[in-house]
Design a protein around this motif. Structure first.
Motif, PDB file in Angstrom:
ATOM      1  N   THR A 296       9.394  15.914  -5.117  1.00 35.81           N
ATOM      2  CA  THR A 296      10.316  16.209  -6.214  1.00 35.81           C
ATOM      3  C   THR A 296      11.279  15.058  -6.486  1.00 35.81           C
ATOM      4  O   THR A 296      11.909  15.016  -7.542  1.00 35.81           O
ATOM      5  N   ALA A 297      11.413  14.127  -5.550  1.00 27.47           N
ATOM      6  CA  ALA A 297      12.257  12.944  -5.760  1.00 27.47           C
ATOM      7  C   ALA A 297      11.570  11.743  -5.128  1.00 27.47           C
ATOM      8  O   ALA A 297      11.132  11.802  -3.977  1.00 27.47           O
ATOM      9  N   PHE A 298      11.491  10.676  -5.879  1.00 30.11           N
ATOM     10  CA  PHE A 298      10.917   9.434  -5.365  1.00 30.11           C
ATOM     11  C   PHE A 298      11.975   8.351  -5.467  1.00 30.11           C
ATOM     12  O   PHE A 298      12.559   8.141  -6.531  1.00 30.11           O
ATOM     13  N   VAL A 299      12.213   7.665  -4.362  1.00 26.35           N
ATOM     14  CA  VAL A 299      13.171   6.566  -4.331  1.00 26.35           C
ATOM     15  C   VAL A 299      12.406   5.288  -3.998  1.00 26.35           C
ATOM     16  O   VAL A 299      11.949   5.101  -2.866  1.00 26.35           O
ATOM     17  N   SER A 300      12.237   4.431  -5.000  1.00 24.33           N
ATOM     18  CA  SER A 300      11.526   3.165  -4.825  1.00 24.33           C
ATOM     19  C   SER A 300      12.541   2.136  -4.324  1.00 24.33           C
ATOM     20  O   SER A 300      13.227   1.483  -5.111  1.00 24.33           O
ATOM     21  N   ASN A 301      12.631   2.027  -3.016  1.00 24.94           N
ATOM     22  CA  ASN A 301      13.685   1.228  -2.390  1.00 24.94           C
ATOM     23  C   ASN A 301      13.166  -0.024  -1.693  1.00 24.94           C
ATOM     24  O   ASN A 301      13.826  -1.060  -1.708  1.00 24.94           O
ATOM     25  N   ALA A 302      12.003   0.048  -1.083  1.00 28.38           N
ATOM     26  CA  ALA A 302      11.510  -1.065  -0.274  1.00 28.38           C
ATOM     27  C   ALA A 302      11.232  -2.298  -1.123  1.00 28.38           C
ATOM     28  O   ALA A 302      10.812  -2.198  -2.283  1.00 28.38           O
ATOM     29  N   GLY A 303      11.477  -3.442  -0.553  1.00 32.26           N
ATOM     30  CA  GLY A 303      11.191  -4.690  -1.229  1.00 32.26           C
ATOM     31  C   GLY A 303      11.417  -5.847  -0.289  1.00 32.26           C
ATOM     32  O   GLY A 303      11.851  -5.664   0.857  1.00 32.26           O
ATOM     33  N   VAL A 304      11.127  -7.035  -0.758  1.00 31.20           N
ATOM     34  CA  VAL A 304      11.313  -8.236   0.055  1.00 31.20           C
ATOM     35  C   VAL A 304      12.148  -9.239  -0.718  1.00 31.20           C
ATOM     36  O   VAL A 304      12.179  -9.243  -1.952  1.00 31.20           O
ATOM     37  N   GLY A 305      12.835 -10.095   0.030  1.00 30.65           N
ATOM     38  CA  GLY A 305      13.592 -11.176  -0.578  1.00 30.65           C
ATOM     39  C   GLY A 305      12.750 -12.429  -0.689  1.00 30.65           C
ATOM     40  O   GLY A 305      11.551 -12.428  -0.389  1.00 30.65           O
TER      41      GLY A 305
ATOM     42  N   VAL B 277      10.851   8.173   0.213  1.00 29.85           N
ATOM     43  CA  VAL B 277      11.735   7.013   0.185  1.00 29.85           C
ATOM     44  C   VAL B 277      11.010   5.834   0.816  1.00 29.85           C
ATOM     45  O   VAL B 277      10.718   5.849   2.022  1.00 29.85           O
ATOM     46  N   THR B 278      10.696   4.815   0.031  1.00 34.16           N
ATOM     47  CA  THR B 278      10.075   3.633   0.625  1.00 34.16           C
ATOM     48  C   THR B 278      11.156   2.798   1.308  1.00 34.16           C
ATOM     49  O   THR B 278      12.265   2.643   0.790  1.00 34.16           O
ATOM     50  N   GLY B 279      10.824   2.290   2.485  1.00 39.03           N
ATOM     51  CA  GLY B 279      11.816   1.557   3.262  1.00 39.03           C
ATOM     52  C   GLY B 279      12.946   2.443   3.725  1.00 39.03           C
ATOM     53  O   GLY B 279      14.075   1.974   3.949  1.00 39.03           O
ATOM     54  N   GLY B 280      12.655   3.720   3.915  1.00 43.12           N
ATOM     55  CA  GLY B 280      13.704   4.681   4.248  1.00 43.12           C
ATOM     56  C   GLY B 280      14.132   4.700   5.697  1.00 43.12           C
ATOM     57  O   GLY B 280      14.971   5.519   6.089  1.00 43.12           O
ATOM     58  N   GLN B 281      13.595   3.784   6.490  1.00 41.72           N
ATOM     59  CA  GLN B 281      13.875   3.794   7.919  1.00 41.72           C
ATOM     60  C   GLN B 281      15.024   2.879   8.324  1.00 41.72           C
ATOM     61  O   GLN B 281      15.452   2.903   9.486  1.00 41.72           O
ATOM     62  N   GLN B 282      15.534   2.089   7.394  1.00 47.49           N
ATOM     63  CA  GLN B 282      16.591   1.148   7.769  1.00 47.49           C
ATOM     64  C   GLN B 282      17.430   0.766   6.552  1.00 47.49           C
ATOM     65  O   GLN B 282      17.032   0.986   5.415  1.00 47.49           O
ATOM     66  N   GLY B 283      18.593   0.192   6.808  1.00 42.00           N
ATOM     67  CA  GLY B 283      19.436  -0.359   5.759  1.00 42.00           C
ATOM     68  C   GLY B 283      19.805   0.644   4.684  1.00 42.00           C
ATOM     69  O   GLY B 283      20.164   1.795   4.957  1.00 42.00           O
ATOM     70  N   ILE B 284      19.724   0.207   3.432  1.00 42.44           N
ATOM     71  CA  ILE B 284      20.054   1.078   2.305  1.00 42.44           C
ATOM     72  C   ILE B 284      19.152   2.310   2.302  1.00 42.44           C
ATOM     73  O   ILE B 284      19.599   3.429   2.046  1.00 42.44           O
TER      74      ILE B 284
END
Length: 252
Positions: free
Chosen positions: A81-90, A7-14
């Motif tokens: 087995t699961a990839f969640v492309s979550n991290a990003g910037v505004g 999970v990218t950005g999996g440490q906070q928020g969504i």
């Protein structure tokens, strides 16, 4: 074989909301972000997830680091087995799109599009190489801004629209191999990033901007991710799913 989610950005928020529910569903979770392991958010996430998560430093804009990241994750936890492309910037600066600078455009696209694409590409190759009986999935967390216009955040909207097409491309390419690919479009979600505009939006949400008349919660997004990651939606591969309380429904 144990189930492993990156999970990218999996440490906070969504991302943290997603990580919590993936752990509850029996996944070992690899949290990847550019924050250092000493960052308060990373330390708090690892403490909360209590041994079910590991942290790996990765800057999405550094595509050359992708092979090392995947090597580190698989050596520590096993095949992904699961990839969640979550991290990003505004958008670094909100303002008139006619004044948007190339530097701010490039900053957002390098992370939200270029970085996300080449990490997903590498994960897809990894999944194909590790093909087995276990279900595998890739989920792109985009935004209602993939289709809803905000002229003061043009670079962000374009990056999310591009990520929506990216999801379709990966879905079509990987469907013959039993790898499900999904796009989730969160709306107005209560996180640290939106805390500064909470007062501004609460009255508008309760007044009907969001038909559900409440803020979204990271758990709302996480519940859909878990369904995708555990194979409950496998024949819906390629689906684009709004998670926005009805915000994006076209209304008169």
């Amino acid at each position: 074989m144990s189930r492993v989610a990156l999970v990218t950005g999996g440490q906070q928020g969504i991302g943290l909301g997603i990580s919590r529910l993936l752990v509850d569903a029996g996944f070992q979770v690899a949290l990847a972000s550019r924050s250092g392991q000493d960052s308060p958010a990373v330390a708090a996430a690892l403490s909360e997830l209590d041994g079910a998560a590991c942290y790996f430093q990765h800057d999405l804009s550094d595509v050359d680091h992708v092979p090392a990241l995947l090597d580190e994750v698989t050596q520590a936890l096993g095949p992904i087995t699961a990839f969640v492309s979550n991290a990003g910037v505004g958008a670094p600066v909100r303002g008139d799109m006619l004044e948007l600078s190339p530097e701010n455009w490039d900053f957002v696209q390098n992370i939200n599009l270029r970085g996300a694409f080449f990490l997903a590409q590498a994960v897809a190759k990894h999944m194909l190489a590790e093909a087995g009986e276990d279900y595998r999935s890739i989920t792109f967390i985009t935004s209602v801004s993939a289709a809803m216009v905000s002229t003061e955040r043009a670079e962000y909207c374009v990056s999310k629209a591009g990520a929506a097409m990216m999801s379709q491309l990966f879905a079509a390419r990987l469907a013959p191999h039993g790898i499900g690919v999904f796009e989730l479009r969160p709306g107005i979600i209560a996180t640290e990033m939106t805390a500064g505009v909470r007062d501004k939006y609460t009255s508008r949400i309760e007044g009907g901007l969001v038909p559900a008349q409440r803020w979204g919660d990271p758990k709302d997004v996480a519940e859909v991710v878990v369904a995708a990651a555990t194979g409950q939606m496998r024949f819906a591969t390629g689906a684009s799913i709004p998670v926005d309380g009805g915000l994006s429904i076209s209304r008169l």
